[in-house]
Scaffold this active site. Structure first.
Site, PDB file in Angstrom:
ATOM      1  N   ARG A  85       0.842  -1.206   0.000  1.00 43.65           N
ATOM      2  CA  ARG A  85       0.000   0.000   0.000  1.00 43.65           C
ATOM      3  C   ARG A  85       0.872   1.248   0.000  1.00 43.65           C
ATOM      4  O   ARG A  85       1.774   1.387   0.806  1.00 43.65           O
ATOM      5  CB  ARG A  85      -0.908   0.001   1.245  1.00 43.65           C
ATOM      6  N   ARG A  94      -5.767   1.590  -4.831  1.00 39.18           N
ATOM      7  CA  ARG A  94      -4.837   1.004  -3.881  1.00 39.18           C
ATOM      8  C   ARG A  94      -4.821  -0.510  -3.996  1.00 39.18           C
ATOM      9  O   ARG A  94      -5.838  -1.121  -4.329  1.00 39.18           O
ATOM     10  CB  ARG A  94      -5.159   1.420  -2.456  1.00 39.18           C
ATOM     11  N   ASP A  97      -6.626  -1.977   1.238  1.00 38.96           N
ATOM     12  CA  ASP A  97      -7.119  -1.044   2.238  1.00 38.96           C
ATOM     13  C   ASP A  97      -7.770  -1.907   3.314  1.00 38.96           C
ATOM     14  O   ASP A  97      -8.563  -2.797   2.985  1.00 38.96           O
ATOM     15  CB  ASP A  97      -8.142  -0.091   1.611  1.00 38.96           C
ATOM     16  N   ASP A  99      -9.853  -1.301   6.738  1.00 42.56           N
ATOM     17  CA  ASP A  99     -10.486  -0.350   7.649  1.00 42.56           C
ATOM     18  C   ASP A  99     -11.102  -1.081   8.831  1.00 42.56           C
ATOM     19  O   ASP A  99     -11.777  -2.096   8.649  1.00 42.56           O
ATOM     20  CB  ASP A  99     -11.620   0.417   6.941  1.00 42.56           C
TER      21      ASP A  99
END
Length: 163
Positions: A85, A94, A97, A99
């Site tokens: 990343r 990207r 990711d 989260d």
């Protein structure tokens, strides 16, 4: 590891071999962050925030971890970095990711971490896979189930199950 479940992570990728990258991310999360308790299907989704980029593959996983939220965040950022990343443009393309959506019922807002994730209730690409594995989970801030949040979501972007 023994700790608490109801820690939900959103994995996303829109560059490279997206399926393989999500697989590597799951493996690294299991190795470094905690035990995976549940995995949603993988969904292909329109980009959010910045439209001119490839479609994403997204998946939500539930983990159990003994790590505190900030320590877990640091591990997740390390996994993103190890998977290649590079943070250039907000909401840009990207490789990976990760989260943190929820850490059980914790409400937290500091300079490094906001929980629940501040925009998850406005994103179909988050709510659809989350509703698959945790439809009755109650958002501690919104005081609504994931199903209710999805029903009320203002986002109408396309989210299609891949596998």
């Amino acid at each position: 590891m023994n700790g608490r479940g109801n820690i939900y992570l959103l994995l996303g990728s829109n560059l490279g071999d997206r399926t393989a990258i999500l697989q590597h991310a799951r493996e690294m999360v299991a190795e470094k962050a905690g035990t995976i308790l549940a995995e949603s299907s993988i969904y292909e989704t329109e980009p959010w925030g910045l439209a001119d980029q490839p479609a994403f593959l997204n998946q939500v996983i539930e983990i159990e971890s003994a790590l505190k939220p900030e320590n877990l965040l640091n591990i997740l950022l390390q996994i993103e970095q190890e998977l290649g990343r590079i943070r250039k443009i907000r909401w840009g393309a990207r490789l990976i990711d990760i989260d943190m959506l929820y850490y059980a019922n914790l409400i937290l807002d500091n300079s490094t971490l906001t929980l629940p994730h501040p925009r998850l209730h406005k994103r179909r690409f988050t709510l659809i896979p989350l509703s698959e594995i945790a439809p009755e989970f109650i958002d501690p801030k919104q005081k609504k189930t994931i199903t209710q949040l999805l029903d009320e979501c203002p986002d109408h972007s396309t989210v299609s199950k891949v596998s």
